[in-house]
Design a protein around this motif. Structure first.
Motif: not given
Length: 222
Positions: A6-11, A141-145, A149-152, A194-199
């Motif tokens: 799992x390659x987590x989103x870069x922060x 903060x949004x990216x960390x969330x 979600x990606x982990x879950x 993780x795909x991009x998320x809408x609001x």
């Protein structure tokens, strides 16, 4: 052996944010790989409006803090470079012994890559600088969330590779944490992004995450 990656989103973080961000991510992954009964401990981040769960095990906390200190030391020695932490779970297999040694092999079955870009931002107290820092903090903060979600999603979707529970002491599967320079991931490593998320998706995701924290982590083994 099948090893899921799992390659987590870069922060993008500042130096003072490294510790909280890494603790949040590492403890969240390990919480989902706990064995048996644990005493979950809710932790509120000081810098962000996010709560995560720890296993409540002192040895896990010690090992994570030790690796975070090593990561920060590396960042200070090599500034302006992207770095990553890899959290790997493995099985221990005894290889054929020789006359003098009994070789032990680690077979990795899951790896999590945490990618951080430690950036240097303008300092000052002007209104423009303050607004820029506030916007950057909100984005982080949004990216960390997103990462949580990606982990879950990963632990819910990827179950077949999880080995039988070992007859070992400890609250989690055997694991190791390594630090290295960030390298551009291969196509294989990008297979779970993780795909991009809408609001609206983000709002639903936060509700799902809060319910997960209230009811415990999802079942690992089918």
């Amino acid at each position: 052996m099948n090893c899921e990656v799992c390659q987590l989103k870069e922060l993008e973080v500042e130096h003072f944010e490294i510790c909280e961000v890494l603790r949040c991510i590492l403890h969240t992954v390990l919480f989902h790989r706990t064995l048996g009964l644990v005493r979950p401990k809710d932790v509120d981040l000081e810098l962000f409006d996010i709560t995560y769960v720890q296993c409540g095990d002192m040895e896990v906390e010690r090992k994570i803090d030790e690796k975070i200190d090593q990561f920060i030391d590396r960042v200070e020695k090599h500034p302006n470079k992207k770095n990553q932490i890899c959290l790997s779970f493995y099985e221990v297999k005894n290889k054929q012994a020789t006359w003098f040694t009994n070789k032990v092999e680690r077979l990795h079955w899951e790896q999590w890559y945490i990618n951080l870009n430690v950036a240097q931002h303008a300092k000052g107290h002007s209104e423009t600088v303050a607004e820029a820092r506030s916007a950057r903090r909100t984005a982080l903060e949004a990216s960390l969330r997103d990462v949580l979600f990606q982990i879950i999603r990963f632990v819910n979707d990827k179950k077949d590779h999880v080995p039988p529970i070992p007859n070992l002491e400890g609250v989690s599967f055997p694991y190791e944490i390594t630090i290295s320079r960030y390298l551009k991931p291969s196509i294989k490593l990008l297979s779970y992004v993780l795909p991009s998320l809408s609001s609206s998706d983000s709002a639903f995701g936060m509700d799902m995450f809060k319910r997960m924290l209230q009811t415990g982590h999802p079942t690992m083994l089918s």
